[in-house]
Design an enzyme around this catalytic site. Structure first.
Site: not given
Ligand code: NAD
Ligand code: UDP
Ligand code: UDP
Length: 316
Positions: A146, A208, A276, A148-149, A279
């Site tokens: 996802y 979490g 990650p 790199e695409g 964000r």
């Protein structure tokens, strides 16, 4: 405003269905192209009777010959469970899909929008993320198909712009939620809301402590619309589109329980690899260039999302 013929790829998906609706409200003709991988006819059922709305079942990894004034390229599964189910197809969708839609845009001289993503920043070492940050993506990890695409799609957009003078707009979308997310979509907001409404355990991955910044869908669609319709051709982006208010996943779980009055318990599951840790978009550029910022607080957006899933669960 001049009536346009607008092609929306991924138009029966979560964001795409809201975008199609918005473009129809603006008086445009909408051609929705979708292979229904994660999209559902249910999401666009209410548009079917509209004489200005049309659907083609088509996979964007194959060439497409249609006529349009503008293209919004959204086709691509967005939830990790779906994009990791057939990772090779995910890369093909982003890369071959971009090439085909850019080739189409070139032939018909259409302006084209790319639904890029905060995932181009990977597990970011810069916080909050600004557009000039080049990102931190594991190129061989399970999210790479996802991430790199989408990165390659951005490259293609900018090369078609430089090489062929195409009018491009690249929006880097951060986590967005709201009505019409699919019940089995697997993304965190739909999972937590559905689990809370069913009284099932709320599945928090890891401790979490990882954070996300959640944007309500109407705000996001307004941002995409302004980028495409209200910026000069010289403005290509990339531009961050998202809500800068940051929450930990545990805070989100507690907010959903609180809001629904659910009896659900929070349970902890393993953190998926390469998830990650933080964000949060820096949206200074979007504010300046689009005069845009999200208006919907998390709680207000969650209330609408909860109401939506209550209706869906009643009829399921
Ligand atoms: P979604 O999965 O609900 O919608 C994606 C749509 O694309 C679906 O209708 C699916 O059937 C269609 N599709 C997938 N592969 C296709 C192909 N090969 N050919 C034709 N259609 C295809 O996801 P969404 O949340 O609506 O996301 C829409 C776009 O926005 C995606 O490109 C996604 O990467 C991007 N995005 C979304 C978010 C978010 O939080 N929702 C964040 C960042 C980027
Ligand atoms: N393409 C398409 N529709 C069009 C024009 C092109 O789907 O109306 C696809 C076609 O598969 C082509 C790709 O877009 O290979 C890239 O087009 P481009 O003109 O950039 O390059 P080509 O491969 O044709 O030399
Ligand atoms: N997540 C979670 N429980 C779930 C689904 C997701 O704790 O049932 C976490 C996930 O590990 C990630 C965050 O919520 O840290 C956002 O996940 P999502 O799949 O919605 O989006 P993305 O990871 O692509 O930002």
């Amino acid at each position: 405003m001049k009536k346009k013929r607008v092609l929306v790829t991924g138009g029966s998906g979560f964001l795409g269905s809201h975008l199609c609706e918005r473009l129809l409200e603006e008086g445009h003709e909408v051609l929705c192209v979708d292979n229904f991988y994660t999209g559902r006819k249910d999401s666009i059922l209410h548009l079917m009777d509209n004489p200005h709305f049309e659907i083609i079942r088509h996979d964007v990894t194959f060439p497409l010959y249609v006529e349009a004034d503008e293209i919004y390229n959204l086709a691509c599964p967005a939830s990790p469970i779906h994009y990791q189910f057939d990772p090779v197809q995910t890369t093909k969708t982003s890369v071959h899909g971009a090439i085909n839609m850019l080739g189409l845009a070139k032939r018909i001289k259409a302006k084209i929008f790319q639904a890029s993503t905060s995932e181009v920043y990977g597990d970011p070492a810069v916080h909050p993320q600004t557009e000039d940050y080049w990102g931190n993506v594991n190129p061989i990890g399970i999210r790479a198909c996802y991430d790199e695409g989408k990165r390659c799609a951005e490259t293609l957009f900018f090369d078609y712009h430089r090489q062929h003078g195409l009018r491009i707009k690249v929006g880097r979308i951060f986590n967005t939620y709201g009505p019409r997310m699919a019940m089995e979509d697997g993304r965190v907001v739909s999972n937590f809301v559905v689990q809370a409404l069913r009284g099932e355990d709320i599945t928090v991955y890891g401790k979490g402590e990882q954070t996300r910044s959640f944007c309500y869908v109407d705000d996001l669609v307004e941002g995409i619309f302004r980028l495409m319709e209200h910026t000069p051709d010289e403005f290509t982006g990339p531009v961050n589109l998202g809500n800068p208010l940051e929450f930990s996943i545990l805070e989100l779980a507690q907010e959903v329980i609180d809001l629904t009055g659910s009896v659900s318990r929070i349970v902890f599951k393993p953190l998926p690899s390469d998830d990650p840790m933080q964000r949060k978009p820096d949206i200074s550029l979007a504010k300046r260039a689009l005069g845009w910022e999200p208006r919907t607080p998390l709680r207000e957006g969650l209330v609408k999302t909860v109401e939506y899933f209550q209706r869906v669960l009643k009829t399921a």
